[in-house]
Design a protein around this motif. Structure first.
Motif, PDB file in Angstrom:
ATOM      1  N   UNK A  26     -16.355  -5.899 -30.438  1.00  0.00           N
ATOM      2  CA  UNK A  26     -16.683  -5.280 -29.150  1.00  0.00           C
ATOM      3  C   UNK A  26     -16.610  -3.764 -29.225  1.00  0.00           C
ATOM      4  N   UNK A  27     -17.285  -3.206 -30.232  1.00  0.00           N
ATOM      5  CA  UNK A  27     -17.189  -1.772 -30.498  1.00  0.00           C
ATOM      6  C   UNK A  27     -17.793  -0.939 -29.365  1.00  0.00           C
ATOM      7  N   UNK A  28     -18.939  -1.393 -28.818  1.00  0.00           N
ATOM      8  CA  UNK A  28     -19.597  -0.690 -27.723  1.00  0.00           C
ATOM      9  C   UNK A  28     -19.383  -1.421 -26.410  1.00  0.00           C
ATOM     10  N   UNK A  29     -19.420  -0.695 -25.309  1.00  0.00           N
ATOM     11  CA  UNK A  29     -19.398  -1.333 -24.003  1.00  0.00           C
ATOM     12  C   UNK A  29     -20.664  -2.172 -23.819  1.00  0.00           C
ATOM     13  N   UNK A  30     -20.559  -3.219 -23.023  1.00  0.00           N
ATOM     14  CA  UNK A  30     -21.659  -4.185 -22.918  1.00  0.00           C
ATOM     15  C   UNK A  30     -22.944  -3.561 -22.387  1.00  0.00           C
ATOM     16  N   UNK A  31     -22.867  -2.665 -21.403  1.00  0.00           N
ATOM     17  CA  UNK A  31     -24.074  -2.036 -20.862  1.00  0.00           C
ATOM     18  C   UNK A  31     -24.753  -1.167 -21.917  1.00  0.00           C
ATOM     19  N   UNK A  32     -23.949  -0.411 -22.673  1.00  0.00           N
ATOM     20  CA  UNK A  32     -24.505   0.424 -23.744  1.00  0.00           C
ATOM     21  C   UNK A  32     -25.153  -0.434 -24.814  1.00  0.00           C
ATOM     22  N   UNK A  33     -24.510  -1.549 -25.154  1.00  0.00           N
ATOM     23  CA  UNK A  33     -25.047  -2.444 -26.163  1.00  0.00           C
ATOM     24  C   UNK A  33     -26.389  -3.017 -25.738  1.00  0.00           C
ATOM     25  N   UNK A  34     -26.499  -3.450 -24.494  1.00  0.00           N
ATOM     26  CA  UNK A  34     -27.744  -4.038 -23.999  1.00  0.00           C
ATOM     27  C   UNK A  34     -28.887  -3.040 -24.053  1.00  0.00           C
ATOM     28  N   UNK A  35     -28.629  -1.805 -23.619  1.00  0.00           N
ATOM     29  CA  UNK A  35     -29.668  -0.772 -23.648  1.00  0.00           C
ATOM     30  C   UNK A  35     -30.078  -0.458 -25.080  1.00  0.00           C
ATOM     31  N   UNK A  36     -29.101  -0.414 -25.978  1.00  0.00           N
ATOM     32  CA  UNK A  36     -29.382  -0.140 -27.383  1.00  0.00           C
ATOM     33  C   UNK A  36     -30.241  -1.235 -27.991  1.00  0.00           C
ATOM     34  N   UNK A  37     -29.889  -2.492 -27.766  1.00  0.00           N
ATOM     35  CA  UNK A  37     -30.640  -3.606 -28.346  1.00  0.00           C
ATOM     36  C   UNK A  37     -32.072  -3.655 -27.826  1.00  0.00           C
ATOM     37  N   UNK A  38     -32.271  -3.344 -26.554  1.00  0.00           N
ATOM     38  CA  UNK A  38     -33.638  -3.307 -26.007  1.00  0.00           C
ATOM     39  C   UNK A  38     -34.464  -2.234 -26.713  1.00  0.00           C
ATOM     40  N   UNK A  39     -33.857  -1.084 -26.933  1.00  0.00           N
ATOM     41  CA  UNK A  39     -34.579  -0.008 -27.601  1.00  0.00           C
ATOM     42  C   UNK A  39     -34.910  -0.377 -29.048  1.00  0.00           C
ATOM     43  N   UNK A  40     -33.961  -0.947 -29.761  1.00  0.00           N
ATOM     44  CA  UNK A  40     -34.180  -1.322 -31.159  1.00  0.00           C
ATOM     45  C   UNK A  40     -35.292  -2.352 -31.276  1.00  0.00           C
ATOM     46  N   UNK A  41     -35.320  -3.310 -30.349  1.00  0.00           N
ATOM     47  CA  UNK A  41     -36.365  -4.340 -30.382  1.00  0.00           C
ATOM     48  C   UNK A  41     -37.766  -3.752 -30.199  1.00  0.00           C
ATOM     49  N   UNK A  42     -37.864  -2.571 -29.574  1.00  0.00           N
ATOM     50  CA  UNK A  42     -39.161  -1.962 -29.294  1.00  0.00           C
ATOM     51  C   UNK A  42     -39.642  -1.040 -30.415  1.00  0.00           C
ATOM     52  N   UNK A  43     -38.805  -0.749 -31.407  1.00  0.00           N
ATOM     53  CA  UNK A  43     -39.206   0.137 -32.495  1.00  0.00           C
ATOM     54  C   UNK A  43     -40.285  -0.546 -33.346  1.00  0.00           C
ATOM     55  N   UNK A  44     -41.366   0.158 -33.602  1.00  0.00           N
ATOM     56  CA  UNK A  44     -42.468  -0.430 -34.384  1.00  0.00           C
ATOM     57  C   UNK A  44     -42.813   0.369 -35.626  1.00  0.00           C
TER      58      UNK A  44
END
Length: 240
Positions: A26-44
């Motif tokens: 649980x290194x990152x807070x859950x809200x930060x993690x969710x925003x990060x994962x959404x951004x990573x999924x969009x990298x092309x």
């Protein structure tokens, strides 16, 4: 973006001192993690990185997907015959993009993670955990291991890099043991001493040098092993 206040620092410090490695869940807070994962999924735009003829290669991952079957077979044949340390995975160069000024504009959540890793609280935490008061900065890359990707055994010791410890912040959801992609550590005789499976929002931290590898992702796996990886290093950041 802030470090999760519930990280068990005392337990991690004990594990580092006894084993030279630890995992911070649980290194990152859950809200930060969710925003990060959404951004990573969009990298092309990814690089396909490998080592052939004794040198590192940065290839256009998307372009490599479009090569012919014969070209792909030849590439893998040469990779299989390459002597010594080899690897094959995709990356997004956080550290280089930060220094070029492009990171915040293109991937602001990754910029926030990089800022967090280089913040006073995190660097001080790493100095205490690793008993290394000279730690001055962290570098970083986003990595993606797809089917067939791997990282051979090595120890991260590179002259002039001043690496104190390596880290791997997993962004993989529901990774299964049978898929491969494990972070393995080795005894001096070459046998496996411990295996870390990707676990979402867990930061694996281990001292340099220590022999380790990422096992090959199975050929039929559609999931991607995603993580932010890098090293905590001594001195001032020299840039890329």
């Amino acid at each position: 973006m802030q470090l999760n206040s519930q990280v068990n620092v005392q337990a991690a410090q004990s594990e580092i001192r006894q084993q030279g490695r630890t995992r911070l869940a649980n290194f990152l807070n859950s809200d930060d993690l969710s925003a990060l994962c959404r951004e990573v999924d969009a990298i092309n735009q990814w690089n396909l990185v490998s080592r052939l003829q004794g040198r590192h290669l940065d290839l256009d991952a998307q372009a490599m997907q479009g090569i012919s079957s014969a070209q792909r077979q030849e590439f893998y044949r040469r990779l299989a015959e390459e002597p010594g340390f080899t690897y094959l995975f995709e990356n997004y160069p956080i550290y280089d993009k930060w220094h070029s000024g492009a990171l915040k504009a293109t991937t602001p959540q990754l910029a926030k993670v990089f800022t967090l890793l280089n913040s006073a609280p995190v660097l001080q935490l790493m100095r205490e955990l690793l008993d290394a008061p000279d730690i001055g900065f962290a570098d970083a890359q986003l990595t993606r291991y797809r089917a067939g990707h791997f990282l051979d055994k090595h120890d991260d010791a590179v002259e002039g890099k001043s690496r104190v410890a390596a880290y791997v912040l997993s962004l993989s959801h529901g990774w299964q043991p049978q898929w491969g992609g494990a972070l393995e550590f080795y005894h001096p005789d070459g046998s496996v001493s411990e295996r870390f499976l990707p676990q979402l929002n867990t930061l694996s931290l281990f001292a340099v040098p220590v022999p380790h590898a990422v096992t090959r992702v199975k050929a039929d796996i559609q999931a991607h092993r995603l993580s932010i990886t890098g090293w905590f290093r001594c001195g001032e950041d020299p840039g890329p």
